[in-house]
Design a protein around this motif. Structure first.
Motif, mmCIF file in Angstrom:
data_model
loop_
_atom_site.group_PDB
_atom_site.id
_atom_site.type_symbol
_atom_site.label_atom_id
_atom_site.label_comp_id
_atom_site.label_asym_id
_atom_site.label_seq_id
_atom_site.Cartn_x
_atom_site.Cartn_y
_atom_site.Cartn_z
ATOM 1 N N ILE A 161 34.413 63.428 8.938
ATOM 2 C CA ILE A 161 33.082 63.750 9.441
ATOM 3 C C ILE A 161 32.869 65.261 9.609
ATOM 4 O O ILE A 161 32.008 65.687 10.369
ATOM 5 N N ILE A 162 33.632 66.055 8.881
ATOM 6 C CA ILE A 162 33.416 67.505 8.913
ATOM 7 C C ILE A 162 31.976 67.827 8.527
ATOM 8 O O ILE A 162 31.317 68.664 9.146
ATOM 9 N N PHE A 163 31.472 67.162 7.497
ATOM 10 C CA PHE A 163 30.138 67.482 6.985
ATOM 11 C C PHE A 163 29.045 66.742 7.756
ATOM 12 O O PHE A 163 27.968 67.264 7.986
ATOM 13 N N PHE A 164 29.336 65.511 8.144
ATOM 14 C CA PHE A 164 28.312 64.687 8.764
ATOM 15 C C PHE A 164 28.053 65.079 10.219
ATOM 16 O O PHE A 164 26.947 64.911 10.712
ATOM 17 N N TRP A 165 29.069 65.595 10.885
ATOM 18 C CA TRP A 165 28.898 65.904 12.303
ATOM 19 C C TRP A 165 29.270 67.343 12.626
ATOM 20 O O TRP A 165 28.474 68.069 13.228
ATOM 21 N N VAL A 166 30.445 67.783 12.216
ATOM 22 C CA VAL A 166 30.915 69.118 12.596
ATOM 23 C C VAL A 166 29.933 70.196 12.129
ATOM 24 O O VAL A 166 29.445 71.003 12.926
ATOM 25 N N ALA A 167 29.624 70.207 10.836
ATOM 26 C CA ALA A 167 28.742 71.245 10.291
ATOM 27 C C ALA A 167 27.364 71.190 10.942
ATOM 28 O O ALA A 167 26.747 72.223 11.219
ATOM 29 N N ARG A 168 26.874 69.996 11.193
ATOM 30 C CA ARG A 168 25.525 69.864 11.751
ATOM 31 C C ARG A 168 25.474 70.310 13.208
ATOM 32 O O ARG A 168 24.474 70.868 13.666
ATOM 33 N N MET A 169 26.550 70.059 13.952
ATOM 34 C CA MET A 169 26.612 70.599 15.305
ATOM 35 C C MET A 169 26.622 72.122 15.276
ATOM 36 O O MET A 169 26.022 72.773 16.137
ATOM 37 N N VAL A 170 27.299 72.667 14.287
ATOM 38 C CA VAL A 170 27.402 74.120 14.191
ATOM 39 C C VAL A 170 26.025 74.743 14.010
ATOM 40 O O VAL A 170 25.597 75.587 14.807
ATOM 41 N N PHE A 171 25.277 74.314 12.973
ATOM 42 C CA PHE A 171 24.000 75.007 12.726
ATOM 43 C C PHE A 171 22.924 74.635 13.751
ATOM 44 O O PHE A 171 22.076 75.453 14.095
ATOM 45 N N MET A 172 22.956 73.411 14.274
ATOM 46 C CA MET A 172 21.963 73.041 15.284
ATOM 47 C C MET A 172 22.186 73.827 16.576
ATOM 48 O O MET A 172 21.236 74.343 17.186
ATOM 49 N N THR A 173 23.428 73.927 17.016
ATOM 50 C CA THR A 173 23.720 74.631 18.264
ATOM 51 C C THR A 173 23.424 76.119 18.129
ATOM 52 O O THR A 173 22.826 76.732 19.026
#
Length: 948
Positions: free
Chosen positions: A517-529
């Motif tokens: 889930i690096i792409f599905f969650w980790v990356a999205r948390m990064v740019f959203m936060t």
């Protein structure tokens, strides 16, 4: 004396006490902070081995930093799991012959909330069973009121900034669920299919044509071109010409594109951009039309839907009426039959292919053009961002900059390559789902189809000037709300003012998660936060491997190799286990296979291991980034480790309770420390240093290895035996020092071990800590973590040399006993010939090597049959008469047993194909066992030769 170790009696008791007393809550009086976000498990879920592994690491870190005096927060929550939850409730309704459409949206959602309240807390209760010290007072649900308000606010703001739009794109479509699904919800399964070779006639010479190979002939109706490689000389002169699409009479062009593999098949590929993701990209490069031939149930339309890449609709055309309304697979059969009847089908070949299937329904996923909402990953926002160094970057740029600038790093570091490769290929994010359960998209439509995005319907009405609006029926992708977790759980309000939680816990210290889930969650948390707070969400991302079965296979219910962590904790008998594993299978026909696998793996069921043994097992496997082959036997071994600690504590209590231990009123009395005392204190100090470093660097495997070796080997097997000698024969000050050391080392060891084994350490620490005046808190949870003393290494260095010599001597005597075949229960005298003074060491040998006495002599007595060992300059001989006949018979019997095992193993390894086809780790295990047997046989032969 403590009662017999029974984990079930201590685990629930201590956990309730910890939670009720608020031990898991932050302490803002502490200067340094440590925080961690739980990857929110699905509300429908139950604990599996991956969770147990992941949460052992997270809880270990949380407990370690809490003991280090940090303001610690582990923030738990559950995800509303749009698809999974809706399926669960729909199945319950189906059992009553009711559909969600019968109820209507509002009544159906009421049913879902009712289910959530009754059954949605299973996994968080199971987390408590594992010992997770999360701050449950902060528990969230991604559909609760707070999260719902933030999700709406974020969606509206992104739309205002030009970063959310509605458009027609190709998505993974599940025809059974009737919704778009993410790549994570698609399983690519190898299936047996066919490759159909079809002739596409040339428009100007229909008697000839190009041969196209396809695994999906039904999509032929939506073809827009035939592609060849631009450097393929066979077809160079046909590029730009036209071919006739079989069964339709429609002419389509021959185009050149590097996507085509010249050496695969005929080198000609049909291009259907509305029903294939690769074809979509080819079509986009050549500005083709997109022709959709299926409806939302994957049935053939009577008239096509035609679009261009700007989403502008074009005039459609009628499809051959004999296919209209047919399911895609029924259409395939008829199209193949018609191709054959009309002379277009050249040949059909069996072909293995990877088929995308929905992980919830098992239905074949259809790439389909649908109207969806998207987050634009590459556009620059038009204002409204918090001031930070990330301001003005696209979301994709933010996600890349966080790692490139070093503000976030991966553990292990190599995952950055995977992350960057994905970011380079990043498409816009499809965030809409055609479900009822989830965050309904805050968009309304007027009668002309104009869209108004607002936080409430009243605001949308003001924007439109009309009261007659209809809300978008879609909900948001579950990953949208979970992407906001780093700040939506800390009081974010978009007013530019940070709460105490945001100041302390954003960014969090580390995110612990799996690579999938690096792409599905980790990356999205990064740019959203970064976009909404101006901060990165976390400082580090620890990526762990996947838990597989003991043979390295993926755990699957249909394989019968799934292990429920709670079953390992509590134990379960075989009949219950079989019933549990064969009930509710997605494919009931696999029940016999599941039953057989279960009976083979657990012929007597699963004995109770307790949470501590499970956690220690998981910690021992936690090498950076590696997958785990879970061996049940290892868990049994660590259950024995718990017993070892428990029994050692009993020994210490028997010899220290109500006695002078150098504490309290006896604290000022002299303590005569022996070299074994100094050695174990020095070893403890080394372990304090190394375990601290292991926890800090996420090497739980090293921490587990260090603690296991120290407690089992150094403390229990060596020091406790030496302590017995000192307690029996030492003077008062020596006995006082021994008791003091027994307590001190045990108490510190329990604190070192607590992050991995919380329950047994709490139980024993509550008894031991007051005796050595270390109970500075009400619970080991809040006790200080041991601190390494650099000076102690120097102070105890001399003792290490003496202890090494003593261990060598004990080992030499034990080898002599083995060589002479002396039974473990028989004691024997020992002669020692040496010029050195070994008196201080020899006093401990009888206890360590089961000797009646140790006699130092100038010269060993003559005895031709007795073997002699040389160790540290000393010559050692056991005074035992050897019965040559009996010993020869015993050794021959052992050799016969070993030879039989060798023959069996050699036959297995020499079996045709075994070494090449069997899993590599099993072959290596067999070869290692073979070498071990050969070594043992060689030693026996040496002993037999000496007896001749």
């Amino acid at each position: 004396m403590l009662p017999k170790y029974n984990p079930s009696e201590i685990e629930q008791k201590h956990y309730q006490n910890w939670e009720q007393n608020g031990y898991f809550q932050p302490n803002f009086a502490q200067k340094d902070a440590f925080s961690i976000q739980l990857p929110p498990p699905n509300v429908t879920g139950t604990l599996h081995m991956g969770h147990a592994f992941n949460q052992t690491i997270m809880d270990g870190l949380t407990r370690y930093y809490r003991m280090k005096g940090c303001n610690t927060a582990w923030i738990p929550g559950t995800d509303h799991a749009g698809i999974a939850t809706q399926i669960v409730v729909e199945r319950q309704l189906a059992a009553q012959n009711i559909s969600r459409h019968d109820l209507g949206r509002e009544a159906f959602l009421a049913k879902v909330w009712q289910w959530k309240e009754q059954s949605g807390g299973t996994i968080t209760q199971q987390m408590r069973r594992v010992g997770c010290s999360a701050d449950w007072s902060r528990e969230y649900f991604t559909m609760d009121e707070t999260r719902a308000n933030i999700v709406t606010k974020v969606f509206v703001k992104l739309h205002q900034q030009g970063l959310i739009y509605r458009g027609k794109r190709l998505v993974n479509w599940d025809p059974v669920l009737g919704t778009a699904v993410s790549d994570l919800e698609v399983e690519n399964v190898e299936t047996d299919g066919f490759m159909w070779h079809i002739r596409y006639p040339f428009a100007d010479n229909p008697s000839e044509g190009l041969t196209v190979a396809t695994t999906r002939p039904e999509t032929l109706l939506g073809d827009v071109a035939v592609a060849v490689h631009p450097e393929d000389a066979r077809y160079a002169h046909w590029i730009g010409k036209k071919v006739i699409l079989p069964l339709t009479g429609r002419e389509i062009p021959v185009i050149a594109d590097e996507y085509v593999e010249k050496d695969f098949g005929s080198g000609c590929v049909k291009i259907t951009p509305a029903h294939d993701f690769n074809d979509y990209q080819v079509g986009k490069r050549h500005d083709t039309l997109l022709i959709n031939i299926f409806d939302l149930e994957a049935k053939v339309l009577s008239e096509t839907q035609v679009f261009d890449y700007r989403n502008e609709a074009q005039q459609g055309f009628r499809l051959p009426e004999q296919y209209a309304g047919l399911d895609r697979f029924e259409a395939r059969k008829k199209i193949v039959a018609d191709l054959q009847a009309q002379g277009y089908l050249i040949e059909t070949k069996p072909h293995k292919l990877m088929t995308p299937k929905g992980d919830r329904t098992g239905s074949v996923i259809e790439p389909l053009l649908t109207d969806q909402w998207f987050v634009d990953m590459h556009a620059t926002p038009n204002g409204g961002e918090p001031d930070s160094e990330f301001k003005g970057m696209s979301l994709a740029q933010k996600a890349q900059h966080a790692f490139a600038s070093g503000q976030i790093h991966f553990i292990p570091e190599n995952w950055i390559n995977t992350y960057n490769e994905w970011m380079r290929k990043l498409d816009d994010w499809c965030i809409s789902r055609q479900l009822w359960w989830g965050h309904q998209i805050p968009a309304w439509y007027d009668e002309q189809g104009n869209i108004y995005v607002a936080e409430t319907e009243e605001e949308a009405q003001k924007l439109s000037g009309s009261l007659n609006l209809k809300r978008d029926a879609d909900v948001l992708d579950t990953w949208f709300s979970s992407a906001l977790v780093p700040f939506s759980t800390l009081g974010w309000t978009d007013n530019g003012i940070d709460t105490d939680d945001l100041k302390a816990f954003l960014p969090s210290s580390v995110l612990v998660t799996g690579y999938e889930i690096i792409f599905f969650w980790v990356a999205r948390m990064v740019f959203m936060t970064m976009h909404f707070t101006g901060k990165v969400p976390f400082k580090a991302v620890y990526i762990h491997g996947m838990v597989r079965d003991h043979e390295g296979k993926k755990m699957s219910k249909s394989e019968g190799n799934v292990i429920d962590p709670v079953d390992l904790i509590d134990g379960i008998d075989l009949p219950q286990l079989l019933e549990k594993r064969t009930t509710g299978l997605r494919k009931p026909e696999t029940a016999p296979q599941v039953r057989a696998a279960t009976e083979k793996l657990f012929p007597e069921g699963i004995p109770a291991m307790g949470a501590d043994a499970l956690r220690f097992t998981m910690a021992s496997y936690a090498s950076l980034g590696r997958n785990i082959n879970f061996d049940f036997k290892r868990a049994e071994g660590y259950r024995n480790f718990c017993n070892k600690i428990w029994n050692a504590t009993n020994f210490v209590l028997m010899n220290t309770e109500d006695k002078d231990c150098g504490y309290g009123e006896f604290a000022t009395e002299p303590r005569a420390y022996s070299f074994p005392d100094q050695w174990i204190i020095g070893r403890l100090n080394e372990v304090e240093r190394d375990v601290t470093q292991a926890y800090k660097t996420y090497r739980f495997d090293l921490a587990a290895e260090l603690l296991y070796s120290f407690i089992w080997n150094d403390y229990c097997d060596w020091y406790l035996e030496l302590a017995k000698v000192q307690l029996q024969n030492g003077c008062a000050s020596r006995q006082r020092a021994t008791r003091h050391t027994l307590l001190r080392v045990l108490e510190v060891s329990l604190r070192l071990l607590h992050p991995i084994m919380p329950f047994i350490t709490e139980e024993l620490w509550q008894t031991i800590a007051p005796m050595c005046e270390r109970k500075v808190s009400d619970s080991i949870v809040l006790a200080p973590f041991p601190i390494f003393d650099e000076n102690a290494i120097t102070e105890t260095q001399a003792a290490f040399g003496k202890m090494s010599a003593l261990q060598d001597l004990a080992g030499a005597v034990r080898n002599l006993r083995g060589e002479m075949g002396i039974a473990p229960n028989i004691k024997a005298p020992l002669f020692v010939e040496t010029a050195d003074d070994l008196g201080e060491l020899l006093a401990y040998l009888p206890a360590l090597a089961k000797l009646t006495e140790v006699q130092a002599v100038a010269t060993l007595p003559e005895h031709e049959d007795a073997p002699v060992a040389i160790c540290n300059g000393a010559r050692l001989m056991l005074k035992v008469e050897v019965d040559k006949a009996a010993e020869t018979a015993r050794l021959n019997k052992e050799a016969e047993k070993l030879n039989k095992a060798l023959e069996k193993l050699n036959a297995k390894l020499s079996k045709a194909g075994y070494v090449d086809k069997a899993p590599a780790h099993l072959v290596e295990k067999d070869k290692a066992e073979l070498a071990d047997l050969q070594e043992k046989l060689a030693k026996i032969q040496v002993a037999l030769d000496k007896l001749k």
